[in-house]
Design a protein around this motif. Structure first.
Motif, PDB file in Angstrom:
ATOM      1  N   GLU A  49       0.810  -1.218   0.000  1.00 15.55           N
ATOM      2  CA  GLU A  49       0.000   0.000   0.000  1.00 15.55           C
ATOM      3  C   GLU A  49       0.844   1.270   0.000  1.00 15.55           C
ATOM      4  OE1 GLU A  49      -3.832  -1.895   2.389  1.00 15.55           O
ATOM      5  OE2 GLU A  49      -2.536  -0.454   3.411  1.00 15.55           O
ATOM      6  N   ARG A  50       2.040   1.172  -0.536  1.00 16.15           N
ATOM      7  CA  ARG A  50       2.922   2.341  -0.548  1.00 16.15           C
ATOM      8  C   ARG A  50       2.300   3.498  -1.333  1.00 16.15           C
ATOM      9  NH1 ARG A  50       7.667   0.474  -2.951  1.00 16.15           N
ATOM     10  NH2 ARG A  50       8.450  -0.222  -0.924  1.00 16.15           N
ATOM     11  N   THR A  51       1.702   3.194  -2.476  1.00 16.47           N
ATOM     12  CA  THR A  51       1.087   4.241  -3.286  1.00 16.47           C
ATOM     13  C   THR A  51      -0.068   4.900  -2.548  1.00 16.47           C
ATOM     14  OG1 THR A  51       1.697   3.089  -5.335  1.00 16.47           O
ATOM     15  CG2 THR A  51      -0.046   4.735  -5.478  1.00 16.47           C
ATOM     16  N   TYR A  52      -0.874   4.072  -1.856  1.00 13.36           N
ATOM     17  CA  TYR A  52      -1.984   4.631  -1.082  1.00 13.36           C
ATOM     18  C   TYR A  52      -1.460   5.510   0.059  1.00 13.36           C
ATOM     19  CZ  TYR A  52      -4.797   1.114  -3.504  1.00 13.36           C
ATOM     20  OH  TYR A  52      -5.405   0.368  -4.458  1.00 13.36           O
ATOM     21  N   PHE A  53      -0.389   5.080   0.687  1.00 15.02           N
ATOM     22  CA  PHE A  53       0.200   5.849   1.775  1.00 15.02           C
ATOM     23  C   PHE A  53       0.684   7.203   1.258  1.00 15.02           C
ATOM     24  CE2 PHE A  53       3.847   5.950   5.103  1.00 15.02           C
ATOM     25  CZ  PHE A  53       3.127   6.852   5.867  1.00 15.02           C
ATOM     26  N   SER A  54       1.400   7.176   0.147  1.00 13.33           N
ATOM     27  CA  SER A  54       1.920   8.416  -0.423  1.00 13.33           C
ATOM     28  C   SER A  54       0.779   9.358  -0.822  1.00 13.33           C
ATOM     29  CB  SER A  54       2.793   8.088  -1.637  1.00 13.33           C
ATOM     30  OG  SER A  54       3.288   9.258  -2.239  1.00 13.33           O
ATOM     31  N   THR A  55      -0.275   8.777  -1.414  1.00 11.93           N
ATOM     32  CA  THR A  55      -1.426   9.588  -1.818  1.00 11.93           C
ATOM     33  C   THR A  55      -2.138  10.174  -0.602  1.00 11.93           C
ATOM     34  OG1 THR A  55      -1.749   8.216  -3.782  1.00 11.93           O
ATOM     35  CG2 THR A  55      -3.607   9.570  -3.076  1.00 11.93           C
ATOM     36  N   HIS A  56      -2.272   9.361   0.441  1.00 15.80           N
ATOM     37  CA  HIS A  56      -2.901   9.831   1.688  1.00 15.80           C
ATOM     38  C   HIS A  56      -2.140  11.020   2.268  1.00 15.80           C
ATOM     39  CE1 HIS A  56      -4.684   9.608   5.744  1.00 15.80           C
ATOM     40  NE2 HIS A  56      -3.433   9.736   6.185  1.00 15.80           N
ATOM     41  N   LEU A  57      -0.832  10.922   2.332  1.00 13.56           N
ATOM     42  CA  LEU A  57      -0.026  12.017   2.877  1.00 13.56           C
ATOM     43  C   LEU A  57      -0.219  13.296   2.065  1.00 13.56           C
ATOM     44  CD1 LEU A  57       3.339  10.170   3.696  1.00 13.56           C
ATOM     45  CD2 LEU A  57       1.697  11.111   5.349  1.00 13.56           C
ATOM     46  N   PHE A  58      -0.256  13.138   0.746  1.00 15.15           N
ATOM     47  CA  PHE A  58      -0.372  14.316  -0.111  1.00 15.15           C
ATOM     48  C   PHE A  58      -1.765  14.950  -0.030  1.00 15.15           C
ATOM     49  CE2 PHE A  58      -1.303  16.414  -4.135  1.00 15.15           C
ATOM     50  CZ  PHE A  58      -0.203  17.246  -4.274  1.00 15.15           C
ATOM     51  N   VAL A  59      -2.795  14.120  -0.147  1.00 21.57           N
ATOM     52  CA  VAL A  59      -4.165  14.639  -0.210  1.00 21.57           C
ATOM     53  C   VAL A  59      -4.635  15.167   1.145  1.00 21.57           C
ATOM     54  CG1 VAL A  59      -6.572  14.015  -0.621  1.00 21.57           C
ATOM     55  CG2 VAL A  59      -4.783  13.164  -2.155  1.00 21.57           C
ATOM     56  N   HIS A  60      -4.375  14.418   2.210  1.00 25.05           N
ATOM     57  CA  HIS A  60      -4.936  14.768   3.512  1.00 25.05           C
ATOM     58  C   HIS A  60      -4.014  15.646   4.359  1.00 25.05           C
ATOM     59  CE1 HIS A  60      -8.424  12.136   3.116  1.00 25.05           C
ATOM     60  NE2 HIS A  60      -7.608  11.248   2.571  1.00 25.05           N
TER      61      HIS A  60
END
Length: 336
Positions: A49-60
């Motif tokens: 889930e690295r991509t989801y983690f990176s996206t979460h950090l950026f979006v939220h």
């Protein structure tokens, strides 16, 4: 833009230690690690889930971790910075960057954490060094262990001894080239990974699916696919070279100026010995007009063409391969 933080469920910061599994060191298998978000209670299973983690950090959180895939232990890395940001706001530590996230000219102001920040670089180096020591300890244990036991991946032999001899058996008798033993680590997990792929009828090199083992073996023989594809990153964790330099895998090391060509041994496809199998009869079937490698006698060091070696074994050793294999189908000749 201010980054919001939540103080709940934040573990206390402690020493950066790698905990070794309590079970036998050779039964260790690669597991996913769970990383906490640096600012909230969300957790992510890495590396899946690295991509989801990176996206979460950026979006939220309008936040980015540079070169996340090169961090030795993301769980401890995140725990460190979660605790650190409670003591000091991230905007006092991290760099700022303007990003046109939507491509419409509207820029977003985000905070970036990376090794260009001295404290982050020191943390990454610490994690890398501890990982390297752990890997080297594992390598020494594997090398010194004389009680290794495993059935051959390609024949009926139940092998007992050391892992280097097992790999030599695969190389000499089955022409399966996995690399030099001194370049490998977590060998048990490597063999498990290969066995799983072969049992699922997937080619080791190209990962193509076949209808049965006979067709798969013939494909791997003809295409010379009894080796690991250097482009297949699933196998990177089994090669020492990928742990030597922080933030670099073997591909990056190889492309550096003045790099030692010996490092290319990791890419078995490029440095295969091309030795002909004497334990897998299918590997002996060569075109009459083009024999790339001599066949070695089963009983001595003599090598020649297949027909000449058959005659030699019959006359010198009383071993008639033609008579023995007359009632065998292709599968039994391969696994005999």
């Amino acid at each position: 833009m201010e980054v919001r933080m939540e103080e709940q469920n934040v573990g206390a910061f402690g020493p950066l230690e790698f905990s070794h599994p309590s079970e036998n060191v050779y039964s260790y298998s690669f597991r996913s690690e769970v990383a906490h978000c640096l600012f909230c209670s969300d957790m992510f299973k890495l590396p899946e889930e690295r991509t989801y983690f990176s996206t979460h950090l950026f979006v939220h959180h309008q936040f980015e971790i540079a070169d996340m895939e090169m961090i030795a232990n993301m769980s401890k890395y995140c725990n460190y910075w979660r605790s650190r940001f409670l003591a000091e706001p991230p905007n006092k530590i991290c760099s700022r960057m303007l990003i046109d996230a939507k491509g419409d000219g509207t820029c977003v102001n985000i905070l970036v954490l990376g090794k260009f920040i001295p404290e982050d670089k020191k943390l990454r180096e610490d994690l890398h060094n501890k990982q390297m020591m752990w890997v080297l300890t594992q390598k020494i244990n594997e090398r010194e262990d004389k009680n290794f036991s495993r059935k051959c991946l390609l024949c009926r032999l139940q092998f007992k001894g050391c892992r280097a001899d097992y790999l030599s058996h695969l190389s000499r008798l089955h022409n399966m080239q996995l690399g030099q033993p001194e370049n490998l680590v977590f060998i048990d997990d490597l063999l498990n990974c290969i066995e799983t792929r072969l049992e699922s009828l997937h080619c080791l090199f190209c990962n193509k699916l076949f209808k049965n083992q006979t067709v798969l073996k013939e494909h791997m023989r003809k295409k010379q696919h009894k080796k690991i594809n250097p482009k297949d990153t699933e196998f990177d964790k089994f090669y020492i070279i990928n742990y030597l330099e922080m933030g670099k895998n073997w591909r990056q090391v190889k492309n550096e100026p003045d790099d030692d060509d010996d490092d290319d041994e990791l890419s078995n496809a490029e440095n295969s010995d091309r030795r002909v199998s004497v334990g897998n009869w299918s590997d002996w079937e060569e075109d009459e007009d083009k024999v790339e490698n001599p066949v070695v006698c089963l009983f001595c060091e003599r090598s020649s063409s297949f027909d000449e070696i058959q005659s030699h074994m019959n006359n010198a050793h009383g071993f008639d391969f033609t008579r023995i294999s007359v009632d065998m189908d292709f599968y039994h000749q391969v696994t005999w």
